[in-house]
Scaffold this motif. Structure first.
Motif, PDB file in Angstrom:
ATOM      1  N   GLY A 201     -14.495   8.610   6.250  1.00 45.47           N
ATOM      2  CA  GLY A 201     -15.563   8.689   5.504  1.00 45.47           C
ATOM      3  C   GLY A 201     -16.687   9.344   6.316  1.00 45.47           C
ATOM      4  N   GLY A 202     -17.742   9.719   5.793  1.00 49.60           N
ATOM      5  CA  GLY A 202     -18.722  10.425   6.281  1.00 49.60           C
ATOM      6  C   GLY A 202     -19.248   9.698   7.653  1.00 49.60           C
ATOM      7  N   THR A 203     -19.000   8.363   7.838  1.00 48.73           N
ATOM      8  CA  THR A 203     -19.857   7.571   8.947  1.00 48.73           C
ATOM      9  C   THR A 203     -18.646   6.906   9.580  1.00 48.73           C
ATOM     10  OG1 THR A 203     -21.594   7.274   7.814  1.00 48.73           O
ATOM     11  CG2 THR A 203     -21.416   5.800   9.574  1.00 48.73           C
ATOM     12  N   ASN A 204     -17.601   6.466   9.217  1.00 49.35           N
ATOM     13  CA  ASN A 204     -16.394   5.815   9.768  1.00 49.35           C
ATOM     14  C   ASN A 204     -15.162   6.159   9.226  1.00 49.35           C
ATOM     15  OD1 ASN A 204     -18.066   3.221  10.745  1.00 49.35           O
ATOM     16  ND2 ASN A 204     -18.642   3.480   8.479  1.00 49.35           N
ATOM     17  N   LEU A 205     -14.397   6.133  10.348  1.00 55.03           N
ATOM     18  CA  LEU A 205     -12.690   6.522  10.154  1.00 55.03           C
ATOM     19  C   LEU A 205     -11.996   5.150  10.449  1.00 55.03           C
ATOM     20  CD1 LEU A 205     -11.134   9.596  11.441  1.00 55.03           C
ATOM     21  CD2 LEU A 205      -9.856   7.296  11.560  1.00 55.03           C
ATOM     22  N   ARG A 206     -11.213   4.682   9.497  1.00 53.71           N
ATOM     23  CA  ARG A 206     -10.485   3.513   9.515  1.00 53.71           C
ATOM     24  C   ARG A 206      -9.063   4.042   9.397  1.00 53.71           C
ATOM     25  NH1 ARG A 206     -14.818   2.818   6.139  1.00 53.71           N
ATOM     26  NH2 ARG A 206     -16.401   1.237   7.157  1.00 53.71           N
ATOM     27  N   CYS A 207      -8.184   3.189  10.202  1.00 54.08           N
ATOM     28  CA  CYS A 207      -6.667   3.415   9.945  1.00 54.08           C
ATOM     29  C   CYS A 207      -6.201   1.862   9.803  1.00 54.08           C
ATOM     30  CB  CYS A 207      -6.100   3.879  11.241  1.00 54.08           C
ATOM     31  SG  CYS A 207      -6.767   5.713  11.778  1.00 54.08           S
ATOM     32  N   GLY A 208      -5.006   1.685   9.125  1.00 50.30           N
ATOM     33  CA  GLY A 208      -4.557   0.352   8.946  1.00 50.30           C
ATOM     34  C   GLY A 208      -2.945   0.320   8.582  1.00 50.30           C
ATOM     35  N   LEU A 209      -2.387  -0.692   9.210  1.00 47.38           N
ATOM     36  CA  LEU A 209      -0.934  -0.916   8.869  1.00 47.38           C
ATOM     37  C   LEU A 209      -0.982  -1.899   7.829  1.00 47.38           C
ATOM     38  CD1 LEU A 209       2.203  -0.752   9.995  1.00 47.38           C
ATOM     39  CD2 LEU A 209       1.416  -2.893  11.418  1.00 47.38           C
ATOM     40  N   VAL A 210      -0.459  -1.260   6.618  1.00 45.14           N
ATOM     41  CA  VAL A 210      -0.596  -2.040   5.455  1.00 45.14           C
ATOM     42  C   VAL A 210       0.755  -2.383   4.784  1.00 45.14           C
ATOM     43  CG1 VAL A 210      -1.456  -2.108   3.202  1.00 45.14           C
ATOM     44  CG2 VAL A 210      -2.736  -0.677   4.961  1.00 45.14           C
ATOM     45  N   ALA A 211       0.868  -3.832   4.602  1.00 48.20           N
ATOM     46  CA  ALA A 211       2.036  -4.046   3.996  1.00 48.20           C
ATOM     47  C   ALA A 211       1.803  -4.131   2.335  1.00 48.20           C
ATOM     48  CB  ALA A 211       2.461  -5.543   4.212  1.00 48.20           C
ATOM     49  N   HIS A 212       2.503  -3.173   1.627  1.00 48.06           N
ATOM     50  CA  HIS A 212       2.192  -3.004   0.237  1.00 48.06           C
ATOM     51  C   HIS A 212       2.723  -3.990  -0.608  1.00 48.06           C
ATOM     52  CE1 HIS A 212       6.249  -1.916  -0.351  1.00 48.06           C
ATOM     53  NE2 HIS A 212       6.513  -1.304   0.574  1.00 48.06           N
ATOM     54  N   ARG A 213       3.650  -4.705  -0.373  1.00 47.19           N
ATOM     55  CA  ARG A 213       4.186  -6.010  -1.459  1.00 47.19           C
ATOM     56  C   ARG A 213       4.233  -5.591  -2.748  1.00 47.19           C
ATOM     57  NH1 ARG A 213       0.893 -10.720   1.875  1.00 47.19           N
ATOM     58  NH2 ARG A 213       2.194 -10.849   3.680  1.00 47.19           N
ATOM     59  N   LEU A 214       4.770  -4.271  -2.917  1.00 48.08           N
ATOM     60  CA  LEU A 214       4.867  -3.921  -4.446  1.00 48.08           C
ATOM     61  C   LEU A 214       5.771  -4.594  -5.243  1.00 48.08           C
ATOM     62  CD1 LEU A 214       4.361   0.042  -3.958  1.00 48.08           C
ATOM     63  CD2 LEU A 214       2.567  -1.895  -5.088  1.00 48.08           C
ATOM     64  N   ASP A 215       6.871  -5.323  -4.336  1.00 45.99           N
ATOM     65  CA  ASP A 215       7.794  -6.002  -4.933  1.00 45.99           C
ATOM     66  C   ASP A 215       7.438  -7.429  -5.513  1.00 45.99           C
ATOM     67  OD1 ASP A 215       7.342  -6.903  -2.342  1.00 45.99           O
ATOM     68  OD2 ASP A 215       9.280  -7.709  -2.118  1.00 45.99           O
ATOM     69  N   GLU A 216       6.186  -7.931  -5.114  1.00 44.81           N
ATOM     70  CA  GLU A 216       5.668  -8.958  -5.501  1.00 44.81           C
ATOM     71  C   GLU A 216       4.560  -8.783  -6.688  1.00 44.81           C
ATOM     72  OE1 GLU A 216       3.677 -11.353  -2.413  1.00 44.81           O
ATOM     73  OE2 GLU A 216       5.474 -10.856  -0.947  1.00 44.81           O
ATOM     74  N   ARG A 217       3.863  -7.563  -6.690  1.00 42.37           N
ATOM     75  CA  ARG A 217       3.048  -7.145  -7.746  1.00 42.37           C
ATOM     76  C   ARG A 217       2.872  -5.699  -7.634  1.00 42.37           C
ATOM     77  NH1 ARG A 217      -1.201 -10.399  -9.512  1.00 42.37           N
ATOM     78  NH2 ARG A 217      -0.185 -12.020  -8.693  1.00 42.37           N
ATOM     79  N   ALA A 218       3.329  -5.193  -8.837  1.00 41.20           N
ATOM     80  CA  ALA A 218       3.527  -3.689  -8.876  1.00 41.20           C
ATOM     81  C   ALA A 218       2.175  -2.994  -8.848  1.00 41.20           C
ATOM     82  CB  ALA A 218       4.209  -3.074 -10.288  1.00 41.20           C
ATOM     83  N   ASP A 219       1.018  -3.568  -9.225  1.00 47.54           N
ATOM     84  CA  ASP A 219      -0.202  -2.917  -9.364  1.00 47.54           C
ATOM     85  C   ASP A 219      -0.801  -3.129  -7.734  1.00 47.54           C
ATOM     86  OD1 ASP A 219      -0.941  -5.600  -8.689  1.00 47.54           O
ATOM     87  OD2 ASP A 219      -2.358  -5.653 -10.611  1.00 47.54           O
ATOM     88  N   GLY A 220      -0.187  -3.338  -6.701  1.00 43.75           N
ATOM     89  CA  GLY A 220      -0.689  -3.322  -5.408  1.00 43.75           C
ATOM     90  C   GLY A 220      -1.582  -4.522  -5.075  1.00 43.75           C
ATOM     91  N   SER A 221      -2.054  -5.268  -5.896  1.00 43.50           N
ATOM     92  CA  SER A 221      -2.977  -6.399  -5.689  1.00 43.50           C
ATOM     93  C   SER A 221      -2.679  -7.450  -4.654  1.00 43.50           C
ATOM     94  CB  SER A 221      -3.210  -7.159  -7.014  1.00 43.50           C
ATOM     95  OG  SER A 221      -2.189  -7.789  -7.666  1.00 43.50           O
ATOM     96  N   ARG A 222      -1.392  -7.529  -4.341  1.00 40.73           N
ATOM     97  CA  ARG A 222      -0.847  -8.381  -3.020  1.00 40.73           C
ATOM     98  C   ARG A 222      -0.889  -7.683  -1.720  1.00 40.73           C
ATOM     99  NH1 ARG A 222       1.786 -13.018  -4.797  1.00 40.73           N
ATOM    100  NH2 ARG A 222       1.247 -13.581  -2.727  1.00 40.73           N
ATOM    101  N   ALA A 223      -1.161  -6.496  -1.602  1.00 39.06           N
ATOM    102  CA  ALA A 223      -1.247  -5.575  -0.349  1.00 39.06           C
ATOM    103  C   ALA A 223      -2.188  -6.465   0.740  1.00 39.06           C
ATOM    104  CB  ALA A 223      -1.579  -4.228  -0.408  1.00 39.06           C
ATOM    105  N   GLU A 224      -1.689  -6.297   1.743  1.00 35.48           N
ATOM    106  CA  GLU A 224      -2.174  -6.846   2.913  1.00 35.48           C
ATOM    107  C   GLU A 224      -2.419  -6.036   4.134  1.00 35.48           C
ATOM    108  OE1 GLU A 224      -1.869 -10.870   6.056  1.00 35.48           O
ATOM    109  OE2 GLU A 224      -0.252 -10.447   4.667  1.00 35.48           O
ATOM    110  N   VAL A 225      -3.683  -5.988   5.023  1.00 36.12           N
ATOM    111  CA  VAL A 225      -3.962  -5.204   6.033  1.00 36.12           C
ATOM    112  C   VAL A 225      -3.419  -5.988   7.285  1.00 36.12           C
ATOM    113  CG1 VAL A 225      -5.551  -4.074   7.708  1.00 36.12           C
ATOM    114  CG2 VAL A 225      -5.782  -3.923   5.233  1.00 36.12           C
ATOM    115  N   LEU A 226      -2.479  -5.650   7.793  1.00 32.68           N
ATOM    116  CA  LEU A 226      -1.822  -6.397   9.016  1.00 32.68           C
ATOM    117  C   LEU A 226      -2.602  -6.337  10.187  1.00 32.68           C
ATOM    118  CD1 LEU A 226       1.977  -5.722   8.320  1.00 32.68           C
ATOM    119  CD2 LEU A 226       0.727  -7.794   7.561  1.00 32.68           C
TER     120      LEU A 226
END
Length: 259
Positions: A201-226
């Motif tokens: 972003g213009g102010t911040n830079l963020r990095c994350g390790l993300v578990a996508h969990r698309l096998d649980e919900r195809a729209d990505g709504s179960r994703a989690e930032v580990l």
């Protein structure tokens, strides 16, 4: 849909485009348009900029100037753009009535601006039929931001504008990283339980390790930032090389944690 600036894009297909750059049709989501390049009244920048957090801080500066004559400034000599959100919240909630009034003045002016920008956007054909606007970012997580949003809702209702202003409930440091899961190509999702995501972003830079969990919900709504790392690069004003080196270091740290 939310106030902002940029080109306008129209969805022309109903086929799932997950994995394609610039995809506008994803599981559970279709992007009809994004960004409106409506100019600001003074010709500088875009109309949506009038309802930004930067705009609120300018309004707070103005309120402080109006109240400063013969009175002590509740924030001392610190410019409004240097204040932390919790500094503003502390004066709003725990300050004297006179000090809190300064923040309330800025909130009222901001709410009027947000309502004006919203009405202007709704008048555009691209926003025809919009029923709700979701506001994200760090400001709406603060107490003064929440109050400004509630006040803007009332202004819109009093003017007969039927649209809902809602607040994104997710942590602003995680929201964009989680949204990345919906874009993940199937071949990567099948072979990896988690991947790295970056939000620049213009102010911040963020990095994350993300578990996508698309096998649980195809729209990505179960994703989690580990795990995630956050750098407010605006404070350091780095060169391009320095920013890339810092980003690489953050990603290497997350890779080590993933192992």
């Amino acid at each position: 849909m939310a106030p902002g600036a940029g080109d306008t894009t129209t969805t022309t297909t109903t086929q799932d485009e997950r994995g394609r750059h610039g995809a506008s049709v994803l599981p559970g989501l279709a992007i009809d348009h994004y960004g409106l390049t409506l100019p600001a009244p003074d010709g500088e920048g875009f109309l949506g900029d009038l309802a930004s957090q930067t705009a609120f801080r300018s309004l707070l500066d103005e309120a402080r100037r109006l109240q400063r004559i013969g009175k002590k400034d509740p924030f001392g000599d610190s410019p409004s753009d240097a204040l932390k959100k919790h500094d503003i919240d502390r004066v709003l909630i725990g300050g004297t009535p006179a000090d809190a009034h300064v923040v309330h003045m800025a909130i009222e002016a901001y709410a009027q601006r947000l309502a004006h920008v919203t009405r202007a956007f709704l008048d555009q054909p691209e926003w025809a039929g919009v029923e709700a606007i979701l506001m994200g970012g760090g400001m709406v997580q603060s107490e003064f931001g929440k109050l400004g949003l509630r006040r803007a809702r009332r202004v819109l209702k009093d003017n007969g504008t039927r649209v809902k202003l809602k607040r994104l409930q997710l942590d602003p440091d995680e929201a964009a990283l989680l949204g990345w899961a919906s874009l993940l190509p199937e071949e990567l999702a099948d072979g990896h339980a988690a991947l790295l995501a970056v939000d620049v972003g213009g102010t911040n830079l963020r990095c994350g390790l993300v578990a996508h969990r698309l096998d649980e919900r195809a729209d990505g709504s179960r994703a989690e930032v580990l795990e995630h790392m956050h750098w407010r690069h605006a404070d350091d004003d780095p060169s391009r090389r320095e920013a890339i080196d810092r980003l690489a270091g953050m990603l290497n740290g997350l890779i080590a944690q993933a192992r």
